[in-house]
Design a protein around this motif. Sequence first.
Motif, mmCIF file in Angstrom:
data_model
loop_
_atom_site.group_PDB
_atom_site.id
_atom_site.type_symbol
_atom_site.label_atom_id
_atom_site.label_comp_id
_atom_site.label_asym_id
_atom_site.label_seq_id
_atom_site.Cartn_x
_atom_site.Cartn_y
_atom_site.Cartn_z
ATOM 1 N N THR A 7 1.842 3.385 -7.098
ATOM 2 C CA THR A 7 2.543 2.115 -6.931
ATOM 3 C C THR A 7 4.002 2.255 -7.331
ATOM 4 O O THR A 7 4.900 1.699 -6.675
ATOM 5 N N THR A 26 1.167 -6.937 -6.356
ATOM 6 C CA THR A 26 0.340 -5.764 -6.080
ATOM 7 C C THR A 26 -1.138 -6.060 -6.311
ATOM 8 O O THR A 26 -1.503 -6.938 -7.092
ATOM 9 N N ILE A 68 1.600 -4.947 -2.119
ATOM 10 C CA ILE A 68 1.276 -3.521 -2.158
ATOM 11 C C ILE A 68 -0.218 -3.405 -2.437
ATOM 12 O O ILE A 68 -0.709 -3.871 -3.472
#
Length: 323
Positions: free
Chosen positions: A186, A177, A133
């Motif tokens: 997120t 991430t 991410i």
Amino acid sequence: MDAASTFAADSRRPITVRLATPRGFCAGVDRAIQIVERAIERFGAPVYVRHEIVHNRHVVERLKALGAVFVKELDECPDDRPVVFSAHGVPKSVPAAARSRQMLFLDATCPLVSKVHVEAERHHAAGRHIILIGHAGHPEVVGTMGQLPAEAISLIETVGDAETFARPGDAPLAYVTQTTLSVDDTAEVLAVLKRRFPELPDPHKEDICYATTNRQEAVKRLADGSDLVLVVGSPNSSNSVRLVEVALRAGARDARLVDDASHVDWSWFDGVRTVGVTAGASAPEPLIEALIEALRARFDATVVEDDGERETVAFKLPRALTA
């Protein structure tokens, strides 16, 4: 009376300046800058730096004046001069190329970014396909994706990406991430992924770094009751841009990113009684101090420091600079 005269007559009106804690440099940024400074002291100029050491124009310009030469790729560096890799991390191919050329290189990758690299490699070794991410093209994302074969990792930027992501084959999934993301954004992406793929494990530890989280929590407190929030940071600084977004989402009437005090548009202060001031993790404290002085020059400013997390984290420098 014209608008300029009205502003001049009202320029000493009272205003409250709320100063965020924590703000500015984090341990990873401080370490990266020290690595460049120490390398110049030890090896002399020039010292080459692959990509901006951190995303702040003022930091980069100061280091250039000391003898740092910033380049985009390793092939722009001579074999006989030291090269520093930026705090954002690099693909594995970069240090491999430096070794093949027998170059002296210093890795200023933030240890918390390195932790994400290790986590991604651990998942890959366990046979999992990794979802990253993050923001496409950001140096940290490029570096993390470059730790693994291209087919082993997929980038997801948005909730929409999470909704349309298709599992490649039948491999189990894991995720990591980018360290400088919005905590709230997120969480929204992860909520979609967890709904679609309930077997997704939690990360071994939180990937969004402590400094990003602390600064976002601090700006949320600023936004509550501030008419305007000013974030000191450069436009290419991911964590600084996120602070503006977080402030607006948390209720600030207005929030602006400024590289330094000279970038403030004083018309933003029309009707402002309380202004919050913070800085991204790559912005040096003197820029914040200069902004406070600019506010004091125009207003009867009362500066109040918000209570927040006191950071004591420090990272060691490479042995090549301390031995």
